[in-house]
Motif scaffolding. Structure first.
Motif, PDB file in Angstrom:
ATOM      1  N   PRO A  68       0.822  -1.217   0.000  1.00 54.07           N
ATOM      2  CA  PRO A  68       0.000   0.000   0.000  1.00 54.07           C
ATOM      3  C   PRO A  68       0.854   1.265   0.000  1.00 54.07           C
ATOM      4  CG  PRO A  68       0.025  -0.962   2.186  1.00 54.07           C
ATOM      5  CD  PRO A  68       0.769  -1.918   1.280  1.00 54.07           C
ATOM      6  N   ASP A  69       0.334   2.286  -0.612  1.00 49.94           N
ATOM      7  CA  ASP A  69       0.946   3.612  -0.585  1.00 49.94           C
ATOM      8  C   ASP A  69       0.161   4.407   0.462  1.00 49.94           C
ATOM      9  OD1 ASP A  69       2.338   5.902  -1.138  1.00 49.94           O
ATOM     10  OD2 ASP A  69       1.301   6.315  -3.014  1.00 49.94           O
ATOM     11  N   HIS A  70       0.683   4.462   1.672  1.00 52.54           N
ATOM     12  CA  HIS A  70      -0.044   5.098   2.771  1.00 52.54           C
ATOM     13  C   HIS A  70      -0.195   6.602   2.579  1.00 52.54           C
ATOM     14  CE1 HIS A  70      -0.771   1.800   5.431  1.00 52.54           C
ATOM     15  NE2 HIS A  70       0.488   1.424   5.405  1.00 52.54           N
ATOM     16  N   LEU A  71      -1.175   7.153   3.274  1.00 52.29           N
ATOM     17  CA  LEU A  71      -1.432   8.589   3.207  1.00 52.29           C
ATOM     18  C   LEU A  71      -0.169   9.387   3.474  1.00 52.29           C
ATOM     19  CD1 LEU A  71      -4.801   8.936   5.163  1.00 52.29           C
ATOM     20  CD2 LEU A  71      -4.422   9.244   2.737  1.00 52.29           C
TER      21      LEU A  71
ATOM     22  N   GLU B 214       4.827   8.919  -0.849  1.00 53.59           N
ATOM     23  CA  GLU B 214       4.975   8.726  -2.295  1.00 53.59           C
ATOM     24  C   GLU B 214       3.888   9.462  -3.069  1.00 53.59           C
ATOM     25  OE1 GLU B 214       7.063   7.907  -5.508  1.00 53.59           O
ATOM     26  OE2 GLU B 214       7.772   7.470  -3.517  1.00 53.59           O
ATOM     27  N   LEU B 215       3.032   8.749  -3.796  1.00 51.98           N
ATOM     28  CA  LEU B 215       2.073   9.390  -4.703  1.00 51.98           C
ATOM     29  C   LEU B 215       0.664   9.527  -4.140  1.00 51.98           C
ATOM     30  CD1 LEU B 215       3.166   7.588  -8.001  1.00 51.98           C
ATOM     31  CD2 LEU B 215       3.865   9.847  -7.172  1.00 51.98           C
ATOM     32  N   SER B 216       0.453   9.135  -2.875  1.00 49.89           N
ATOM     33  CA  SER B 216      -0.896   9.202  -2.312  1.00 49.89           C
ATOM     34  C   SER B 216      -1.244  10.627  -1.901  1.00 49.89           C
ATOM     35  CB  SER B 216      -1.011   8.273  -1.106  1.00 49.89           C
ATOM     36  OG  SER B 216      -0.203   8.741  -0.052  1.00 49.89           O
ATOM     37  N   ASP B 217      -2.534  10.857  -1.723  1.00 48.42           N
ATOM     38  CA  ASP B 217      -2.982  12.148  -1.211  1.00 48.42           C
ATOM     39  C   ASP B 217      -2.442  12.345   0.199  1.00 48.42           C
ATOM     40  OD1 ASP B 217      -4.406  12.640  -3.500  1.00 48.42           O
ATOM     41  OD2 ASP B 217      -6.312  11.965  -2.673  1.00 48.42           O
TER      42      ASP B 217
END
Length: 59
Positions: free
Chosen positions: A18-21, A24-27
């Protein structure tokens, strides 16, 4: 960071990355609206695992 490790593990395990909050590219919610501490991020990981039906995992 794990681009070489994930394919090696995926041959033997189910891999979720997962890309956590805020990473990287997450909101990234505003810091005054989300507590960027270990507990809220743990809660997000637990909720994702539950939603995906994952009952055993290693981090």
């Amino acid at each position: 960071m794990f681009r070489d490790l994930i394919p090696a593990l995926a041959d033997h395990y189910g891999v979720i990355a997962p890309d956590h909050l805020g990473f990287e590219l997450s909101d990234a919610p505003a810091a005054d609206g989300f507590g960027y501490t270990f507990e809220p991020l743990t809660d997000l990981t637990a909720a994702l695992s539950e939603q995906l039906g994952v009952t055993r995992y290693s981090i």
